[in-house]
Each structure stands twice: as C-alpha cells, then as structure tokens.
Design an enzyme around this catalytic site. Structure first.
Site, PDB file in Angstrom:
ATOM      1  N   LYS A  97      39.106  39.627  45.236  1.00 57.26           N
ATOM      2  CA  LYS A  97      38.182  40.541  44.548  1.00 57.26           C
ATOM      3  C   LYS A  97      38.647  41.986  44.680  1.00 57.26           C
ATOM      4  O   LYS A  97      38.326  42.829  43.858  1.00 57.26           O
ATOM      5  CB  LYS A  97      36.795  40.452  45.197  1.00 57.26           C
ATOM      6  CG  LYS A  97      36.054  39.166  44.933  1.00 57.26           C
ATOM      7  CD  LYS A  97      34.734  39.165  45.705  1.00 57.26           C
ATOM      8  CE  LYS A  97      34.174  37.778  45.855  1.00 57.26           C
ATOM      9  NZ  LYS A  97      33.432  37.537  47.071  1.00 57.26           N
ATOM     10  N   LYS A 148      42.653  43.102  56.735  1.00 54.65           N
ATOM     11  CA  LYS A 148      41.663  44.007  56.142  1.00 54.65           C
ATOM     12  C   LYS A 148      41.768  45.408  56.750  1.00 54.65           C
ATOM     13  O   LYS A 148      41.548  46.400  56.064  1.00 54.65           O
ATOM     14  CB  LYS A 148      40.250  43.454  56.321  1.00 54.65           C
ATOM     15  CG  LYS A 148      39.959  42.282  55.395  1.00 54.65           C
ATOM     16  CD  LYS A 148      38.511  41.850  55.497  1.00 54.65           C
ATOM     17  CE  LYS A 148      38.240  40.630  54.636  1.00 54.65           C
ATOM     18  NZ  LYS A 148      36.924  40.029  54.886  1.00 54.65           N
ATOM     19  N   LYS A 158      47.151  35.822  47.308  1.00 51.77           N
ATOM     20  CA  LYS A 158      46.009  35.026  46.811  1.00 51.77           C
ATOM     21  C   LYS A 158      45.129  35.895  45.901  1.00 51.77           C
ATOM     22  O   LYS A 158      45.052  37.118  46.094  1.00 51.77           O
ATOM     23  CB  LYS A 158      45.204  34.452  47.971  1.00 51.77           C
ATOM     24  CG  LYS A 158      44.462  35.465  48.749  1.00 51.77           C
ATOM     25  CD  LYS A 158      43.367  34.886  49.625  1.00 51.77           C
ATOM     26  CE  LYS A 158      42.580  36.077  50.147  1.00 51.77           C
ATOM     27  NZ  LYS A 158      41.552  35.906  51.038  1.00 51.77           N
TER      28      LYS A 158
END
Ligand code: TYM
Length: 328
Positions: free
Chosen positions: A198, A113, A195
């Site tokens: 969102k 992230k 994967k």
C-alpha cells in the site's frame, strides 16, 4: 463437530490491493462456510505510522465496506474494529512484560519499516507484533489466514502463547498460520522484486480493488517482464511468474493448460488477457462497493454487531490471563 475458529486482520492504511485480496481477503471469503470467522479492521495498528485522524476514521469505515463488498457475509462471519475492544492493548501489555528485547529486535518488518520511515520510529511500531499476537490469542483462534509477509509475526504469536502456557498455566490456543499456496506474495507490477504494498507510490505498482477497468488494463500493459519470449512458469523470471500466478488464481486453470494457451503468443496478448480476467473478477466487488459506500449506517451496524458478538470471548480470555499473572 465444532467448527475451527479463524482470526485475521487488515490495516485501514490505504486502498486495499490485489496482494491483500489474493494473500488474505479472498481466502477469508472463500472459506467462510468451513470456519467460525472473526475479522478485524486493525486501526490501532494503523497509528504506528502517522495518520490524519479524520482520514483514518473514514478509511476504517471504507475498508469495512470493501470487506463486505468482497463477500464477507455477516451471517457467517464477525467483522469489527480493533479499537472497540479494550482487551487488545491490555493483553499486549501483559505480553510486553514477558518478551525479551532480543526476541523483539529480530522482527524484520520493524527493521524494514524503520528504514523506510526513519522520522517516525516509535515504540508502537516496535511493539506492533505484540499487539498482533494479542489480537489473535484473545480469540483462541485455531488458524490465521494471512499472506507470507506475516509469517514471522505469527511465529512470535505462537512463541508468546507457548511460553505463557508453560510459565503461568494453560491459557491460550496455539494458532496455525494459514498461508495460501498461490497468491501468498503478490509482487509489485512495476518492480517484481518487491511485494505489492500500500505504501509504494509508483503509478503502476499496485492494482487497487477500486481501480477502473481502464486503469487495470493500463497497469498490466505496463507491467515489467523480460526480453525472453516464452510464457512459462519460471520463478526466476519474477515479473512473468507474478502475472502467471495472478492468471492461475482467477482462472483456476492448471499450469500446463495455461502454458499451452499462451504458446507462441507474445507479451502484449498475454498481458491483455491477464488484465481481462482481473477486470472481470473485480467488477462485482467494485459494483457492490458503489452501492454500499453510501450506507454508512449499515456498515456501522454490522461493525457494532460484530464487536458485541466477539467481546465476551476477548473478555473471558483476558480475565483468565490476568488471573494467571496475578493481576486479580
Ligand atoms: P496488512 O493490512 O498489511 O495486510 C493485510 C493482509 O494482506 C496480506 N498481504 C499480502 N499478501 C500477498 N501479497 C502481498 N503483496 C501482500 N501484501 C499484504 C498480509 O499478509 C495480510 O494478511 N499485520 C497485519 C495486520 C494484523 C493481523 C492481526 C493479521 C494485525 N493483527 C492479526 C492477522 C492476525 C498486516 O500487516 O496487515
């Protein structure tokens, strides 16, 4: 015999997609009778990335509505908003003071992230897994139904609990991860090496639960596959394998039967059939959500009731932890 307790959470950071549904939410719904269930909209986790306050508030209620539309049943489960219960960050602080920087630095999602969003690498993002451990351990959960990407976070939660129990006294249950055999890692339709997520922006990356039938069909038709022509379960053919897994979950057919069904058929027919089963499976969810979305009062009521029911469990665990570490 007493039912085992499960706890799980989902962030209100964007529309819920097929990965969230198959990796987590569908399993929450399907096993509601078997367990005592606590599900949480983790809005405090959401602010580890930049959020517009008004939108965050809206998305929190929308997500709760979506979970009800997916089949979370308030007679069987408790659903609440994380920030409504103050003991989550409070217990996380106690844990913070008992975890080494080294152990936290090994968390791979933090690294991913931070690379994706280098302008906002905040302390909360680093601490994210500790708050998640507090969520779970506060409720003395036996199991945590999640997708595969949460495995490392659950391992940390277990380590935190084991160490606390050893160093201070028996305080927490050690939770077991509950990761489904199929659907634990749904991949992006455009890029099957990643994967489904969102935060990916590609127009054909994710199927959202509120997509229209036309959108779902279009996305599946454009899904990345390969240039071979047999339709068989082969993990090395990531795009095809992902679509086959989705088909397998929704049809409940076994793999041999699915391969027989598509023998001699091309990708065009196959993709259309996958899209059709997904459209039919998601149709009732979309329809139920359309009815629920205008009933904000009802959703608020459900969430308040959920929080009121689970708060005493959180308070009791936190009180015990405070006593153990000498804070009272
Ligand atoms: P979140 O909101 O990112 O994801 C919610 C759930 O969806 C699963 N998931 C997937 N499963 C299969 N394939 C995918 N492509 C996919 N993408 C997401 C996630 O594994 C998750 O189960 N950290 C959690 C939220 C959380 C939590 C908790 C979970 C906070 N506290 C306590 C369990 C217990 C998360 O990132 O959720």
């Amino acid at each position: 015999m007493e039912k085992k307790r499960v706890f799980s959470g989902i962030q209100p950071t964007g529309q819920i997609h097929l990965g969230n549904y198959l990796g987590a939410v569908k399993n929450w719904v399907d096993s509601q009778d078997e367990y005592e269930n606590i599900f949480c909209v983790v809005n405090s986790h959401a602010i580890t990335t930049t959020q517009n306050p008004k939108e965050l508030r809206e998305k929190t209620y929308e997500l709760a509505g979506m979970l009800l539309a997916c089949g979370i049943d308030m007679k069987k489960s408790n659903l609440f908003i994380q920030s409504e219960i103050d003991e989550h960050p409070a217990l996380a602080w106690v844990f913070d003071c008992n975890i080494s920087m080294g152990e936290m630095s090994r968390m791979t999602q933090f690294k991913d992230k931070s690379l994706k969003n280098p302008k906002n690498v905040n302390v909360g993002l680093f601490n994210y897994p500790v708050l998640m451990a507090a969520d779970i351990l506060l409720y003395q959960a036996d199991g945590v139904p999640v997708g595969e990407d949460q495995k490392q976070h659950l391992e940390l939660a277990r380590n935190i609990a084991q160490r606390f129990n050893r160093d201070f006294g028996e305080c927490f249950k050690i939770p077991e991860p509950m990761i489904p055999k199929i659907g634990a890692r749904v991949m992006g339709l455009d890029e099957p090496a990643n994967k489904m997520s969102k935060s990916f922006n590609g127009a054909n990356h994710a199927i959202f639960l509120l997509d229209t039938p036309d959108e779902i069909m279009r996305k599946f038709k454009k899904a990345t596959t390969d240039s071979q022509n047999s339709i068989v379960f082969d993990q090395k053919r990531a795009g095809l394998y992902n679509l086959l897994n989705i088909y397998e979950i929704f049809t409940h057919k076994d793999r041999r039967k699915i391969e027989d069904e598509f023998e001699g058929k091309g990708y065009g027919v196959f993709k259309t059939m996958v899209a059709e089963v997904v459209i039919e499976a998601l149709r009732p969810i979309r329809e139920k959500y359309e009815k629920l979305r205008s009933q904000k009062g009802y959703i608020e009521e459900v969430l308040n009731e959920g929080a009121n029911k689970v708060r005493p469990i959180a308070k009791a665990t936190y009180k015990k932890a405070k006593e153990f570490v000498g804070l009272v």
